[in-house]
Each structure stands twice: as C-alpha cells, then as structure tokens.
Design a protein around this motif. Structure first.
Motif: not given
Lengths: 734, 718
Positions: B222-228, B251-254, B294-295
């Motif tokens: 998504t545009s906030d940089g996270c992977v869902y 994943l957050k803020s990739v 393991f992110q």
C-alpha cells in the motif's frame, strides 16, 4: 677373504657443531650450511648431496645469517658485526666488511641479487650495493627500537619486511622509510610472555607477510592493511625458522621442539580459486631446535642444534624414484678427520681446535668370527695438541712412520716432529715456516715419510723434503694458467713416484714426483671426487665419485684398467649405487694388491678384483635383496652417468653404461654362508664385494696390516649425549 | 541466504516508452527467453543469459499495443493485442506483424494470460473471460459485462491450482478493492471485498500472489509502505455470495509512501518478497528482498537512476526498469544449511551459469505447500516430464521399482527388487536403495499389514545402507520386534545412534524365548563357543526372565547331556552360558556395534535391573571364555573382542551400579566378577615383573654391544 682383527675404536669424541643457517641456491642447486662454530659447508644437491666445499670456522665469527646473492656469491653475517663474502674457488674468505651496527642478526639479498640488506643489533637496517668485487654501503633504513632479527624482501624488490621484537616493520625499499608496523601478540597460551621475538618473516608477492615467533605462532599478515589474516599456533616453544618455496605455494617452519611443519596453499573447495594456507604435514626428524630451514623445489631442508642436516623430499614433487626420493640425514662431514700411522698403530684425530694422538692396544688372543678378544694392552691417549688462535683446523695428517704431524688453520701451518723413547713422547714444533706456507687445504706424507705434500688454496701443490729437524721446499706444481682451482684431495703412490690431486670440480691431475712435472689428467667426470688412492705396485689410481661410481686408472698406461672397464660394462649393483653416503677413504691390502678397501659412513667394503663381480648363484639372493628393500628399476640408469653427461672422453665407458645392468637381482651383501657347505660352493657364491655393515657410523677404516683392521666408529647416542638437553616434552605414560 | 547478484542491462537501446516503463515481461516457451512489450509499438524477444534480442516485431505507425505480448505455450505462438480490440498471433518466423493472423474482437481486452499447461485466456476490461480457442472460433461474439460501472481492473493473475486454472483479478471502485476469483473447472466466479486493516484509506500500489494448499495468498503493497497479506480461500464455502476479506499486516514501512513512480512487490518464494521502491522519502529507489517470516531485510540493491514501479519475477530473474533500460537482476536464495554454514557449499556454483532450480525448498518438494507461482510452474514441468517419462519404454529401473513399491503386492515387490539388485550398480546406487527403503517404510506406516521383511533384509545386506539413509528402518523393526532385521542392521549400518542401540539391547534382553525360537538369527558369532548344552542351567539361572522357561525341542537331549556333564558343570557354574545361543548372537551384534560412551550411558540407565544383571552375567561369561586361551580371544567368526567386552562391563556397571548391588543374584555375580578380576590383576602384575626383568636383560645386552670405547674384535669377511 679371511679373518681380521678389528680394532673397534669409539674414543674419537667428535661432536659436530649445530647448524645455524641454511641457504639454498636454486641456480646451482647448492646448499650452503653454516654451523655455530662459524664453519660454512657447501653441499651439491645435484651430486648426491656431496659436501664439496667447506670454509673453516672461527671462534669469533658466529654466523647468524647466510645468503646467496648475485648468482652464486655467498655472504654471511654474524655477531661480530661483519659481512663476509666467501671465495668459492679458492675456498677462502674474500673480505669482511664491518656494518657498524653492532651484531648482525639477519641478512637478505634482494630478489635481483644486486643489493644486500642486514639487520643489526642497534635496530638499523642497512642496505649494501653488491659491486662485482665488493659490497658498498648505500643507505640506512629507518632505525627501529630494537634488534632486527629477520628480514625478507618482497619478490618484486619494492618492500622489505623486518621482524623485530614484538613487531614487524614494513619498509619501502626505495626510500628506506618504514611504512607499516604490525604488532604481534605477546600472549602465549593465554599467559603474557615478556617478549615476542619475530624469528623469521617471509614476504610473498601478493603482499602477504608470514611471521614466525617465539610464542610458537605462525601468523599470516596482510602487509597492505597491517592486519592479521590467520594465526596458526604450532608449538609450545619458539618457531625459529621459515622458508618459502619459489612458487609461493608452500612453506616450511621449524620449531624449537624439533618439529618441522609444512604449510601448503590449498583450495578451499575443489572448484573455487580461493586458497588458504593449511598446515599439512608435521615432520619430527630432529630432537633439538630447528634453527634453519630451506625449501628446495623438491625437498624440505632443515638443520638445527642436533647437528643433522635433514633433507626431506616432497613426494608429490618427485617424479622418478631416484636418489632424491629418499629422506637424507647428513650428520658427518664428507671428509676424513682421522689419519693413521700404520706401522706404529697410531691414530690422529682432528677436532675443531685440537688434535689427539692415540696408540691402539693389542691382544695376544685369537678367536673366531664375532668374538671380542681380551686386551693385553689398552689404547693410550698419547697427545692432546691444542692450536693457538681462534681458527678451526682445516686439515691434519700424521706421517706413516708416526714421526711427523702436520696441521693447518686458515692462516697458519704447523709441523711437529715426534720422538718416541720407550713410552715417552717428545714433541718439537718445526719453526721457520716459509712465508708462502700459511695455510693448506690438504696435507699428505709420502709412504716413507720423507716428503710432505701440501695443497694450498691458490691451486698450487708444494712438495717438501723432510729432514731431521727441518724441511726444504722442493717444488711447487702450479695450476694450469687461468684456473684457480683448489685441490682438496691428494694421493701419493707407495713408491713415492706419483702424486694425484683432485680439485672441487675438474678432473684428477697426476704428477710425476721424480721428474716434478704433470704426468697426465684423468678425464673429467661430472660428479665430484670423494676419495682417491694409488695402489701399491701397479700404481693404479682408484677414484670414488659422489654418484658411487668407482674407477681404476692405470697411471703408467694413462688409461682405465681392464677391471674398471669390466665393472663399468656390468654396472654396479643397484644397492651399491643407492648408498647415500660417499666413500671417504680408499686403501689397499699391503700384501694383496688385488684388494681394495673402501668405506662410507655405514659400511666398509673389500673389493677382491680377482673374483667375479657378482655371484651367479641366485638361490639366496631373493632373500637378501628383499632384505635391503628397493628393487632394481629401469629408471635408475639415470643415476649412472650416461649419455652426454660423461662427454667424449669416456666414450667406451659410455657405451658400456647403456647396457642393462645384469646383476641387479644378484646379491650385494653376503649373508653368512652356511658353514656346512663345501668350499666349492663357497667359492662359487663368492663375489668381489665383501661388505660389512657391522660397524657404523664409520668415520675411518683402514688396514693396519694384512690381518688387522682399524674402524673408528662414532655412535650417534654419544653425540646426542653431549648436546644440550632438548626441550622437555611430556610424553604419555611417563 | 537471499542474494541479489550483479544485474545487467537487457536492452541496449532505451525503451521508447518514457517513464511508464514497458507494458510487460512475459515468459516464452523456451527457458531463458522472455517477451518484452514496449508501451509503444514493439515486442522484443530476449535471450536473457546472452543479453541479446532474438527477434523484434512492431505494429504499424498509428497503432498502439495495449496489452503485453504472451506466448501460447501449447502452440509456441505469440499473441498481442493492439488498439484494445485487435488480436495478432504470430510465430518466430514471421517478420511483419501486419501480415500475421488478425482477429478483431467486439470488446476491449484487458490482458491475455498464458501459462504452461493450459490454453491462453483473454480477460476483457469488463471482467469477462474467454478461452483463446473459443474466442478465435467466433471473434465477434458478444462479451458480457461482469463488473459494475466505474469499477476498474487494477491487477490480474492467472495460475494453476491443482491442475485447474484459476484467474484472479482485483478491481477498484472509489477506493474500495474487490477481488474476483474465477475457477474454470467449476466456472465459478467468487467476489470478495478487500477490507483494509486500518482506518485511513490508502492506495494499493502493487499486488502479488502465491498459492497455498487451501488459500491463495494475496500480498499487497500500500501507499503507506506496508505489505499486507490477504488469504483468499480456494474453495469458498459460499461461492455466490460477496464475501469480505481482511488484510493482515505482514511488513511495515518497507518503502516510503511518497515514492515518485510508485512501488512494486513480488513474491519470490514462501518467505521472501522483493520490494521495489524508495525505502525513505528522500533516498534513491532500491530493490530489496525481505524475509516475511522473520520480517528482516535480506539484501537490497540501490537503483540510482530511478525505476518505474514495475517488477517481474520469473525463474530466478527479477526484471525492472532502471533508468531507461530494462535491467535483469538474478536472484538466488540458498536454504541455509549446516553444510552451507560450514562452507562446503561456498562457491560450489560457478557464478557464470545459472542452473534453473538452485533454490531448493524441502517443504515444497515434499508437496506440503506450493511456493510461489514460479516454483509452481517449474514443478508442473517436472511433473509433466515425469508423466512423459513413464510413458516411454526405457524407464529407469529405480523409478519403476519405486512405483512398484507403492502399489504392488509384497511378493511382486520382492521379485522386482531382486531383479533390480541384479542389475549393474550405478554411482547413485546407495541413494536409490535409501529411497526404496523409505518407500517401503512409508507404505508400512500407511498399511499396518504390509511388512516386506525379505525385501528389507535384502536391502540391508547390500552393504550400502546407513542409518541416516533410512532413518525409519530400525524403528519399524523395533516396533515389529523383528530381531533378525535388527541384528542385521546392527552389523551392517555404520551409524546406528546410541539410543537405538540401547532400544535394541532392551528388546533383545526382554524378548521372549519362544519368539526367538522362530527367528532366523545369524549365529556365526556364537557358534564356536556356545554349545547348545546349557539350556538346563539356564532354567535355573534365568528364572527372573519374563519368559524364563524355554520349551525347546532339544530340551530333553540337553537334559541328558547335562546329566552326563553335571559334575563339571556344577564345579564351574560360571562357564555355562546364561543365555540361549540365539539371544547371545543378538547381544554379540550389540557388543560389536560402534558407540560413544557419553551418548550411550544415559540410555543404559533405563534398562531394568534384572535385564542388566542378565546382560552382565553374559558379559562375565564371555570374559571367562576369553581368558581361557592365551590370546584372550573368543573362537568363531566375528566374535566380540575382549576390549569390547570389558568396555561394556564397565559401561553397564557405570550406568547401573547402584541398582545392581541391591539385587541379591547380581550381588553374587558381582562378587565372583570381582574375584576374577582381582585374580587377573595379580596375574598381570606378575607379568609386569617378568617383563621388567626381561627389559633389564635387553638393556644389558645393548650395553655390552655399545658402551665399550675400545675393543678388538674378530671379523670374518666372506
């Protein structure tokens, strides 16, 4: 052949001095070895490791470093602060230059061979330019804090690594400035030692520096970044020496525990090009410190305090099974240290700084083979003759009558007159030496003790007449014009007419002593002469070479004798050729001119020329051959000089050698024949070589009379007992 | 460890497309060849390993390609759509796209999908799907509208789920996302509403999917940089109903949200995703590989010249636009293994060549879960090949054998196996044998009645098996109390773990004699010292055994013999064997097997006291037997050596001493053992004395030879 009473002498208390440095010269395949007493020996690795030259030691000249430079020039440096160049032709010291830096601990010649670098006690590294006839001081490198114990040039000559105490410096060889410093960990097995001495460094062309130190470490450094790449802890004691192969794919280190480790550059995985140094093989051929190692293309060479020079071939580099494929341990010098006055049964022993004269004992008893006879009179130590001055004795001789003793150091010649009155001996030194007689390489008395022959180191041979209380110079045979070839071996015919002399490489010259002129020259052979002697009556000159060939040359006829031709035609037995010590002495049976006595360190042999060379009986030969291991193989023709090596001078012999060796499967070493067999069988099984290996290591064997032999043994245990104790190692179960 | 290799530029000339990047990169029917469709007019076929174009086709001036070219894997032809409605089909030989087959469709095409093993599909912009064959048969057919107005297809993917093609496409309408899953075996279209996890609306920038066993995992960036991650069921419970799916954050803020040209996401395998985009607002764009499990960021590569927010992943190559050029970055992920950690695999591969499946996923290869669509594909190829292979007459014997194992009768398997063993051994013989054993064991586990004992015996006797090659074998044998196989295994397998050795020991000690009676056990290790006499004594001594009495048929004989030998036997009770020869033979196999004390001791402690006493008794008996002769060996072939016996006595006592001393019978045994050992020690000390005096003798002899400084000896030379 008969029975002999053998005087088995073990009181020659000879201890070779420890090896300090070795330097291998790839160009000439020679090895220079320096010992702790300052002696420098040169071994010719191509000629079966024969010690062909030596320079006598000197008390004040402890060599710490030895190197070859500019082709085949040999330099040494030592704790007296001098750099010495050796004259390899005249076998003298060419010059000595003081480096003015205190004791010199290390020396290295630049890869091009034109510069010499020495590391001194005061921390200076001094660069010398090698000029054609001398060396010239050029520059000091940046002074270091403490003594420079090891030096190594980068193979390109651009940088120099210097091992000091606790650190290694890297110098730029152009400017002489220190550009890097690598600190070595003082830790030793977790305990901090006082100092860590860098005993050796090696600079590889990729910039890697390998160091060995007193904490038992072999460390691999990256000189560009000054970082430690790899650390191998190989020993609990000092690692004292290192040598790298020319290809830089393997190196060898020697430790104070007597172990030699071989390191090789091995691929990490089979397919990759990444390589790393791996400790591959340990060798334990020494009991004491290994002070010096060298790496020839095919062998690891090590020497140390236990006085052995060990040449361990790298089996993966050896292509043919020949002389080079065997492990060698050279302990004794390849020259005679004992001379004998047959009539008076006297033995003269030569030590580094003194001579000892002994009279052999006697017995009245008789016995059968193997018996030890009761002595009616024990051996006497008659004389202990110390030379003055710091120089080692080069050579010595006692006259056959026992009335004269001569010896020489590098600068002085001594001649003594001995008088025997019952049991008392009086010794009188003959003074008034002529100026030209300052040193000798070899001394020989004629059979009737009236003449003295001296080989001096400028190639001249001098003949003196001995008179009661004095002597006169008769003649001087000068070397042929242009050659400065020192004569190392002399032989005089029993009738006093002929004198044979052999140099380090050229052929054997035979002089007519009566007419005082050169009689003939035995054709040159490509292996050095190890011993020569002239037979009584026939005046046949018997010559032994380092490749174990023996020739007989008739001096009156100026040609090889029939027997010699037959021997060459048949070829020597392969076991004879595979012996690894040279024949150091030849003598003859006083009554039977057909018998020749030869000996090396591990056997003596009586050759009966009247018998067939080899026994044709093969019944027991298989057993005997197996006993001595190696089987004959076609490749060993390579050991025999053949093809072009011999040259045209020995054309006929050359032809003979090409033939296969027929007697390979026959017996060389006779087992004891069964006593119950008849004489006929005995005679049929007999062959010319009567060999005894009962006494060893042998330093000297001679026939005193027709029934008496003297054999001087020097058991290794006795030598080891006189060495300093080795580093104690805990052994399991002790 | 994931690893991005040095990338290379595929196109020497910049794509004429500008910032939009190419329309698509698609696989062709040959490996290593890819169709790159320009957003202008050109389709280029590249061979990636050679980095050179093999062919290039352009549409006429004025026409524009609207859908990336694909390859029809069934025919090898290429298909492209230009001007939304015109379909072109051509093959390698064709030069001019104007002259190739042309079909004009009635509706606008969104994408053509083509994958291995099925016919290409055409997805229309209105959401309808047609097979290519059906469409070509009647190009002008009416295309229905599936999705509502203003709904726009954002992304689509076509893949195979259990050999059935499935098409998924995502649509967007007013910031809401919908997923449609079209299955072709049942012709069901399921619609799902994607619910974003958070409150604020954000734009989904990129999608990627992988197929699991029950779910299609849809990942979105998504545009906030996270992977869902959204899991879409493959078999929906209520297909016709509009369902809602919740996204979970993976994943957050990739990437930073405000990327210039968007970001892209591609699933590489089960645990790895590749993300294209700028990690921080100000920084340059990067290609990074993340481990979702393991992110963690595995590796990343900077793309300084910018990229277009498009990422394709085929085989082991990642395709993206870098600056104006299409760049290929080979990607490699080695499974971290012990061998790898130890450096054995280091550089095992030549960096120049790219072997196709250098990512081995053990789980996928066992079929637990399918990895990404790509490994799915390659697996399919393999499967197809296997099927083809089985049709061909020359099947490798091993494959055939493995197939036989799965279904045929025990007898038939045995025959086949014998045939197989008779053939010449290939270098991988031992792995095949291992596979065969595992196959057999697998079937054993599945069918309790199936136990191909003879086959297993034969296999063990090939001398190529090791415990690690067939880990289940001894467990199964233990389960079935098959002492014969266990004996063989102990003798043949070099690496039996101590726990299993001990389990065997327990079994051998506890198994009933009647069971042993029937077992066909190799007796060669006991035959010479074990006369079948002592069964009589055994009755007395082994009364504490579970099945102490031994109803052997030769019992009477032995009784008779025992009567005869009674005096001797009574005189020395300990020289009779406390065990039946068969049990002794089994125990000998244990004694001779390799072990490490540290690992064995804890297991030995578990042996019941009476069994350890019995074993000790037997060891004592062997020890006595050994000491009967001067060489201290037992007669017979492969008997246990004295050292082995002693070691086991020590081990057993170490493990069970406190227990054994409490049992009266054992106490008696220990006392006699102690007495015997003591007598042996006294003998040894006597021997020691003798040896020392001989040594002195030798020393004397040497001294005589060496120490004299001077002597006159007689020597005769011959």
């Amino acid at each position: 052949m008969g029975e002999f009473n053998v005087h088995r002498v073990r009181f020659f208390n000879y201890v070779p001095s420890g090896i300090r440095c070795v330097a291998y010269n790839n160009q000439s395949n020679r090895l220079a070895v320096s010992r702790t007493d300052g002696t420098v020996e040169i071994y010719n690795l191509s000629a079966n490791y024969f010690q062909e030259k030596f320079f006598p030691g000197h008390e004040s000249r402890a060599t710490e470093a030895l190197c070859w430079a500019k082709g085949q020039r040999l330099f040494s440096a030592g704790l007296n602060g001098e750099i010495i160049e050796y004259d390899l032709q005249a076998l003298t010291i060419k010059y000595a230059v003081d480096a003015f830096g205190g004791p010199i601990w290390s020396m290295a010649a630049s890869p091009s061979g034109s510069q010499l670098l020495v590391g001194c006690e005061d921390g200076s590294v001094k660069l010398f330019q090698i000029t054609p006839d001398k060396i010239q001081f050029e520059r000091n490198f940046d002074r270091q804090k403490s003594r420079i114990l090891s030096l190594s040039w980068h193979p390109a000559g651009t940088h120099v690594a210097a091992g000091s105490i606790d650190y290694i410096s890297v110098f730029d060889s152009k400017s002489g400035s220190a550009i890097g410093k690598m600190l070595v960990d003082r830790q030793y097995m977790g305990v901090s030692k006082r100092k860590c001495i860098i005993w050796g460094v090696a600079f590889l062309s990729d910039g890697t520096v390998i160091s060995v130190d007193s904490a038992g470490k072999v460390q691999i450094w990256d000189s560009a970044t000054g970082t430690l790449v790899k650390n191998h802890l190989v020993s609990n004691a000092d690692v004292q020496s290192i040598a790298v192969s020319a290809q830089e794919d393997s190196f060898v280190v020697g430790t104070a525990e007597g172990t030699v480790f071989h390191f090789q550059l091995v691929s990490v995985t089979s397919s990759s090009s990444e390589k790393q140094w791996v400790r591959t093989k340990p060798f334990q051929h020494h009991t004491h410190d290994v002070r010096a190692v060298a790496h020839s293309p095919t062998a690891l060479i090590s020497g140390g305090t236990d006085t052995h020079l060990v040449i361990r071939p790298l089996m993966e580099k050896v292509e043919v099974k020949n002389y080079d494929a065997a492990l060698r341990k050279i302990t004794f010098p390849h020259r005679r240290l004992v001379s004998c006055a047959k009539k008076k049964q006297l033995l003269l022993f030569q030590f580094a700084h003194h001579l000892e004269l002994w009279r052999l004992g006697s017995t009245v008893a008789t016995g059968k083979n193997g018996d030890t006879l009761p002595l009616s009179k024990n051996a006497d130590h008659l004389l202990h003759l110390k030379t003055k001055g710091p120089e080692n004795i080069i050579c010595s001789c006692i006259s056959p009558c026992g009335g004269w003793i001569a010896c020489s150091t590098a600068s002085r010649f001594f001649l003594y007159r001995l008088n025997y009155e019952h049991d008392n001996i009086s010794l009188q030194r003959v003074s008034k030496m002529p100026v030209f007689l300052r040193s000798a390489l070899q001394i020989l008395f004629s059979e009737d003790s009236t003449k003295l022959f001296v080989a001096s180191n400028q190639g001249s041979l001098r003949v003196f007449r001995l008179l009661e209380g004095g002597f006169t110079h008769l003649h001087s045979f000068q070397p042929q014009s242009g050659t400065v070839q020192s004569m190392c071996l002399l032989a005089v015919s029993p009738d006093g007419n002929w004198l044979a002399a052999s140099g380090t490489s050229a052929g054997v010259h035979v002089y007519n002593v009566k007419q005082l002129k050169l009689h003939c020259t035995v054709p040159a052979y490509n292996f050095p002469v190890t011993a020569l002697a002239i037979a009584p009556n026939t005046n046949n000159l018997v010559i032994a070479h380092s490749d174990q060939q023996v020739f007989e040359y008739s001096i009156p006829d100026k040609q090889y004798t029939e027997w010699s031709r037959t021997v060459q035609k048949q070829g020597f037995h392969h076991l004879w050729l595979q012996r690894d010590t040279p024949i150091t002495h030849i003598s003859f049976h006083p009554k039977r001119p057909m018998h020749i006595l030869l000996h090396d360190t591990y056997m003596f042999c009586l050759i009966d020329k009247s018998l067939a060379l080899s026994s044709q009986q093969r019944c027991c030969c298989g057993h005997a051959v197996m006993q001595f291991g190696l089987r004959a193989q076609p490749a060993h023709g390579a050991l025999v000089p053949c093809e072009g090596g011999v040259g045209g001078a020995r054309g006929e012999q050359q032809m003979a050698l090409k033939e296969p060796l027929p007697n390979d499967k026959t017996l060389l070493y006779n087992p004891l024949p069964p006593t119950n067999e008849s004489d006929v069988i005995r005679r049929r099984t007999a062959h010319a070589f009567k060999i005894s290996k009962k006494y060893k290591p042998l330093l000297f064997v001679d026939l005193l009379d027709e029934k008496t032999l003297v054999a001087v043994e020097r058991p290794l245990d006795d030598i080891i007992a006189q060495l300093p104790p080795p580093i104690k190692k805990k052994k399991f179960g002790t | 460890m994931a690893d991005l290799e040095e990338g290379f530029t595929l196109t020497a000339v910049p794509l004429g497309s500008g910032p939009d990047g190419p329309l698509g990169v698609e696989q062709s029917d040959k490996t290593d060849q890819f169709l790159v469709t320009d957003s202008g007019r050109t389709v280029i076929l590249y061979k990636v390993s050679d980095q050179k174009p093999l062919g290039s086709w352009s549409v006429k001036q004025g026409q524009i390609i609207t859908c990336p070219a694909v390859c029809n894997f069934q025919t090898g032809e290429y298909i492209v759509v230009h001007d939304n409605k015109v379909l072109r089909i051509w093959n390698n030989e064709d030069v001019n796209l104007d002259k190739v087959f042309k079909a004009t469709l009635s509706a606008e095409v969104y994408r053509i999908h083509s994958i291995q093993g099925t016919e290409p599909l055409v997805l229309f912009k209105e959401g309808a799907v047609r097979g290519l064959e059906a469409l070509l048969a009647e190009p002008q057919q009416k295309i229905e509208t599936v999705i509502s107005d203003e709904e726009v297809i954002k992304w689509t993917k076509f893949f195979m789920v259990f050999r059935h093609p499935v098409l998924i496409f995502i649509t967007e309408k007013h910031g809401n996302y919908f997923a449609y899953v079209q299955k072709f075996n049942s012709r069901i279209l399921s619609k799902y509403t994607l619910l974003l996890g958070q409150e604020e609306k954000c734009v989904i920038q990129s999608f990627s999917t992988s197929v699991g066993r029950k779910f299609i995992s849809l990942m979105s960036l998504t545009s906030d940089g996270c992977v869902y991650e959204t899991l879409i069921p493959i078999h929906p419970s209520e297909p016709e109903k509009n369902q809602r799916l919740v996204q979970s954050q993976l994943l957050k803020s990739v990437v930073s949200g405000s990327a210039r040209s968007g970001a892209a996401l591609s699933i590489l395998d089960q645990d790895h995703v590749a993300v294209l985009g700028a990690p921080r607002p100000a920084s340059k764009e990067c290609l990074s590989v993340w481990n979702t499990k393991f992110q963690t960021l595995q590796t990343s590569k900077e793309l300084p010249q910018g990229t277009s927010g498009q990422l394709w992943y085929y085989g082991e190559n990642l395709f993206m636009l870098h600056g104006k050029f299409l760049t290929v970055i080979p990607y490699k992920c080695e499974v971290s293994s012990l061998a790898g950690a130890l450096g054995k695999l280091k550089h095992s591969q030549d960096p120049g060549t790219h072997v196709t499946p250098h990512f081995v996923n053990w789980e996928t290869s066992q079929g637990c879960e399918l990895g990404s669509q790509n490994s799915e594909q390659s697996k399919r190829i393999l499967r197809r090949r296997k099927i083809q292979v089985s049709v061909q007459p020359e099947v490798p014997a091993s494959t055939q054998l493995l197939a036989t194992i799965q279904k045929d009768s025990e007898k038939h398997i045995e025959v086949e196996l014998r045939k197989f063993l008779a053939t010449k051994r290939t270098p991988d013989f031992h792995t095949i044998i291992g596979d065969v054993v595992i196959g057999l064991l697998g079937r054993c586990k599945a069918e309790p009645s199936f136990y191909p004992r003879n086959c297993l015996m034969q296999l063990v006797q090939t001398h190529v098996l090791s415990y690690s090659l067939c880990p289940g074998l001894m467990e199964v044998a233990l389960e079935k109390t098959d002492v014969q196989i266990l004996q063989l295994c102990l003798q043949q397998l070099p690496d039996v773990p101590e726990s299993v050795t001990c389990a065997c020991l327990k079994l051998f000690l506890s198994i009933g004699d009647d069971t042993l009676q029937d077992a066909d056990i190799n007796m060669e290790s006991v035959s010479d010292y074990m006369d079948p006499v002592q069964d009589g004594e055994m009755e007395e001594q082994t009364t504490f055994l579970q099945n102490g009495f031994n109803p052997e048929e030769d019992n009477c004989d032995s009784c008779a013999q025992k009567l005869k030998e009674k005096p001797q036997a009574a005189a020395d009770e300990s020289t009779s064997c406390p065990l039946t020869p068969k049990r002794a033979a089994l125990l000998n196999a244990i004694l001779c097997s390799a072990y490490s004390e540290t690992f064995l001791l804890p297991h030995l402690k578990d042996i019941p006291a009476q069994h350890s006493t019995l074993f000790l008794q037997y060891l004592y008996f062997l020890y006595l037997k050994c000491s009967e002769n001067a060489t201290m060996t037992l007669p017979g072939t492969h008997p246990p050596t004295l050292n082995q016996i002693m070691d086991w006595i020590c081990l057993l006592l170490d493990a069970n001493f406190t227990v054994v001393v409490m049992i009266p019978e054992a106490k008696r045994l220990l006392l006699s053992l102690y007495k015997f050992v003591k007598s042996q020690i006294s003998i040894c000390s006597e021997l020691n004395k003798i040896e020392v005096s001989f040594r002195e003798l030798q020393k004397l002899n040497q001294e005589k030879n060496n120490r004299e400084l001077y002597s006159i000896e007689v020597l005769e030379l011959f």
